[in-house]
Write a protein that holds these residues in place. Structure first.
Motif, PDB file in Angstrom:
ATOM      1  N   ASP A   1       1.585  -4.120  -9.731  1.00 42.23           N
ATOM      2  CA  ASP A   1       1.274  -4.440  -8.335  1.00 42.23           C
ATOM      3  C   ASP A   1       1.320  -5.957  -8.245  1.00 42.23           C
ATOM      4  OD1 ASP A   1      -0.016  -5.285  -6.043  1.00 42.23           O
ATOM      5  OD2 ASP A   1      -1.580  -3.766  -6.108  1.00 42.23           O
TER       6      ASP A   1
ATOM      7  N   THR B   1       4.311  -9.388   2.013  1.00 39.75           N
ATOM      8  CA  THR B   1       2.972  -9.508   2.610  1.00 39.75           C
ATOM      9  C   THR B   1       2.260 -10.820   2.299  1.00 39.75           C
ATOM     10  OG1 THR B   1       2.746  -7.117   2.401  1.00 39.75           O
ATOM     11  CG2 THR B   1       0.737  -8.360   2.848  1.00 39.75           C
TER      12      THR B   1
ATOM     13  N   TYR C   1       0.465 -10.687  -5.248  1.00 39.54           N
ATOM     14  CA  TYR C   1       0.257 -12.143  -5.129  1.00 39.54           C
ATOM     15  C   TYR C   1       1.249 -12.919  -5.994  1.00 39.54           C
ATOM     16  CZ  TYR C   1      -3.953 -10.369  -2.989  1.00 39.54           C
ATOM     17  OH  TYR C   1      -4.818  -9.691  -2.171  1.00 39.54           O
TER      18      TYR C   1
ATOM     19  N   THR D   1       0.839  -1.200   0.000  1.00 34.25           N
ATOM     20  CA  THR D   1       0.000   0.000   0.000  1.00 34.25           C
ATOM     21  C   THR D   1       0.873   1.250   0.000  1.00 34.25           C
ATOM     22  OG1 THR D   1      -1.576  -1.232   1.335  1.00 34.25           O
ATOM     23  CG2 THR D   1      -1.874   1.163   1.225  1.00 34.25           C
TER      24      THR D   1
ATOM     25  N   ASN E   1      -6.602  -9.159  -7.847  1.00 43.08           N
ATOM     26  CA  ASN E   1      -7.594  -9.093  -6.783  1.00 43.08           C
ATOM     27  C   ASN E   1      -8.733  -8.281  -7.375  1.00 43.08           C
ATOM     28  OD1 ASN E   1      -9.156  -8.604  -4.560  1.00 43.08           O
ATOM     29  ND2 ASN E   1      -7.557  -7.593  -3.344  1.00 43.08           N
TER      30      ASN E   1
HETATM   31  C1  LIG Z   1      -3.798  -6.111  -5.259  1.00 46.23           C
HETATM   32  C2  LIG Z   1      -3.304  -5.704  -3.927  1.00 46.23           C
HETATM   33  N1  LIG Z   1      -2.332  -4.787  -3.861  1.00 46.23           N
HETATM   34  C3  LIG Z   1      -1.858  -4.373  -2.676  1.00 46.23           C
HETATM   35  C4  LIG Z   1      -2.353  -4.862  -1.497  1.00 46.23           C
HETATM   36  C5  LIG Z   1      -1.816  -4.315  -0.207  1.00 46.23           C
HETATM   37  O1  LIG Z   1      -0.789  -5.051   0.315  1.00 46.23           O
HETATM   38  P1  LIG Z   1      -0.104  -4.659   1.696  1.00 46.23           P
HETATM   39  O2  LIG Z   1      -0.898  -5.330   2.756  1.00 46.23           O
HETATM   40  O3  LIG Z   1       1.259  -5.221   1.535  1.00 46.23           O
HETATM   41  O4  LIG Z   1      -0.102  -3.180   1.833  1.00 46.23           O
HETATM   42  C6  LIG Z   1      -3.363  -5.809  -1.511  1.00 46.23           C
HETATM   43  C7  LIG Z   1      -3.916  -6.319  -0.241  1.00 46.23           C
HETATM   44  O5  LIG Z   1      -5.013  -6.772  -0.118  1.00 46.23           O
HETATM   45  C8  LIG Z   1      -3.864  -6.240  -2.765  1.00 46.23           C
HETATM   46  O6  LIG Z   1      -4.831  -7.137  -2.853  1.00 46.23           O
END
Ligand SMILES: Cc1ncc(COP(=O)(O)O)c(C=O)c1O
Length: 433
Positions: free
Chosen positions: A236, A272, A239, A125, A203
């Motif tokens: 990003d 993460t 995953y 994030t 996501n």
């Molecule tokens: C696509 C995507 N990007 C970024 C993040 C955020 O990750 P972090 O918890 O490392 O800030 C998430 C978390 O749900 C996500 O699904």
């Protein structure tokens, strides 16, 4: 008046690649990392102050960081020096080196590319918000598909007043809609600038494109650049690695890294989800550029944003992640968890393809990540969500009118059938109401 250090960095960017200079936001142009100040003076002292080092804002005792036994006794596997002092604003150097090596190993297309060293962020994030700060001005177009992580809206839309441009993620044939991306990009010709966010595994759908679709995405970005649009393209890769089928298994960052002078590729990734350490808050931001000046300036500007917001990331979590990466058991343990996740994804697919639910939903293609999405045929997603939550104790996420996101990542394989049966039952209840 610009600070002279900011000016120097901007001159470096301009001489390295003037298009990248044009991509910077006002804040991106203004920010710099102080050379003379507490951090640099204490860094200098750590090399030379052999007698007394009275520079740093921590406390010491007996030559090591002062600490409380109530904490250290629980963390005794780690040395105080690796837990309590501030980590450098860019992150622990050894961790940055280890992450870069991992990135190159897992993405052969990156091996020859000129990259910055990954800078540690307070997870993904924060990496995304650094991109927003450095590159997004009010009204700039930030392009991502209609099925997305909802937090982009806050990071880019609310916080930086971007114009969010969505395109449908899937075509009618349920493949990645690269034509939609292409059109959204080319529509920014008048602005001359766009920020593109690519998130695979996606996501909420759990989709990663195949090779052909990946090439189409890269071609769309290139076409926009050739049309004179400066494109900041962010992968990003939250995953990353959880690829269960025949999709791309590398980040598109590799192919985007040296695509065109008008394309700046930025990789946002982290431990993460990959290392199952959601609360540790360890992520990375990495820039690709052939120009040493551009890389240097973007690193310094990133440090400026970090210094101005969180000053530096948490030290213990960086130590924990580094120790994991260095451990000889790391790969075997990750593989074990990968197989569990893949087992769940395959089980979900077998259930969905069994035919027993086809009257009430279809599903969006999925082949990776933590999630899958149902496309409900004749009940409202939010109504179903609340009904199955209260009636059956089943929690899901409603997205829009007809999509329901199911995180198979947190349901053991043996319970997946009951989970989908209950969702199905919930739909019958609503239809027979
Ligand atoms: C696509 C995507 N990007 C970024 C993040 C955020 O990750 P972090 O918890 O490392 O800030 C998430 C978390 O749900 C996500 O699904």
């Amino acid at each position: 008046m610009l600070n002279s250090l900011a000016e120097q960095l901007n001159e470096g960017v301009k001489s390295g690649n003037p298009h990248v200079y044009d991509m910077l936001s006002t804040l991106g142009k203004e920010i710099y990392f102080p050379k003379e100040g507490i951090l640099s003076q204490s860094a200098e002292a750590s090399g030379h102050a052999k007698k007394y080092n009275a520079t740093i804002g921590i406390a010491t005792e007996g030559g090591i960081p002062m600490h409380l036994d109530v904490i250290q006794s629980k963390l005794s596997a780690f040395q105080p020096k690796d837990l309590y002092p501030y980590a450098p604003p860019a992150g622990k150097p050894e961790l940055r080196t280890a992450w870069l090596a991992k990135m190159r190993e897992e993405n052969p297309s990156l091996r020859e590319k000129s990259l910055s060293s990954p800078i540690v962020t307070n997870a993904l994030t924060h990496g995304l918000s650094i991109v927003a700060d450095l590159f997004v001005n009010e009204g700039d177009a930030v392009i991502y598909p209609d099925k997305n992580w909802e937090n982009y809206e806050l990071t880019f839309g609310i916080r930086r007043h971007a114009e969010i441009v969505n395109y449908p993620l899937f075509t009618e044939e349920m493949t990645f809609n690269s034509q939609g991306l292409r059109e959204a990009l080319l529509a920014q010709k008048d602005k001359g600038k766009a920020i593109v966010i690519l998130n695979f595994p996606n996501n909420p759908t759990g989709y990663t494109p195949g090779l052909k679709e990946g090439n189409e995405i890269v071609a769309a970005v290139k076409e926009a650049a050739e049309a004179g649009i400066n494109v900041v393209v962010v992968t990003d890769d939250a995953y990353f690695g959880l690829f269960f089928e025949d999709s791309l298994k590398e980040s598109l960052f590799g192919k985007l890294a040296d695509l065109h002078p008008r394309v700046l590729a930025v990789k946002v990734d982290g431990a993460t989800k990959e290392e199952f350490v959601w609360g540790f808050r360890v992520g990375f931001i990495t820039y690709a550029s052939d120009s040493k000046e551009v890389i240097h300036a973007l690193e310094q500007k990133t440090l400026g944003i970090i210094r101005a917001t969180i000053s530096s990331g948490a030290h213990p979590s960086q130590t924990f992640v580094l120790e994991a990466l260095k451990s000889p058991e790391f790969h075997a343990q990750k593989e074990e968890k990968f197989q569990i996740m893949k087992g769940r994804a395959n089980k979900v697919k077998t259930l969905l393809d069994s035919g027993k639910y086809t009257d009430v939903w279809e599903y969006y293609p999925f082949n990776s990540g933590y999630f899958m999405c149902l496309k409900l045929k004749d009940v409202n997603a939010e109504e179903l969500r609340t009904h199955i939550l209260h009636q059956y104790g089943v929690g899901t996420i409603a997205l829009g009118d007809h999509d329901l996101r199911v995180a198979f990542s947190c349901i053991e394989e043996e319970y997946l059938e009951e989970l989908f049966d209950l969702v199905y039952q919930g739909i019958q209840d609503l239809k027979n109401k």
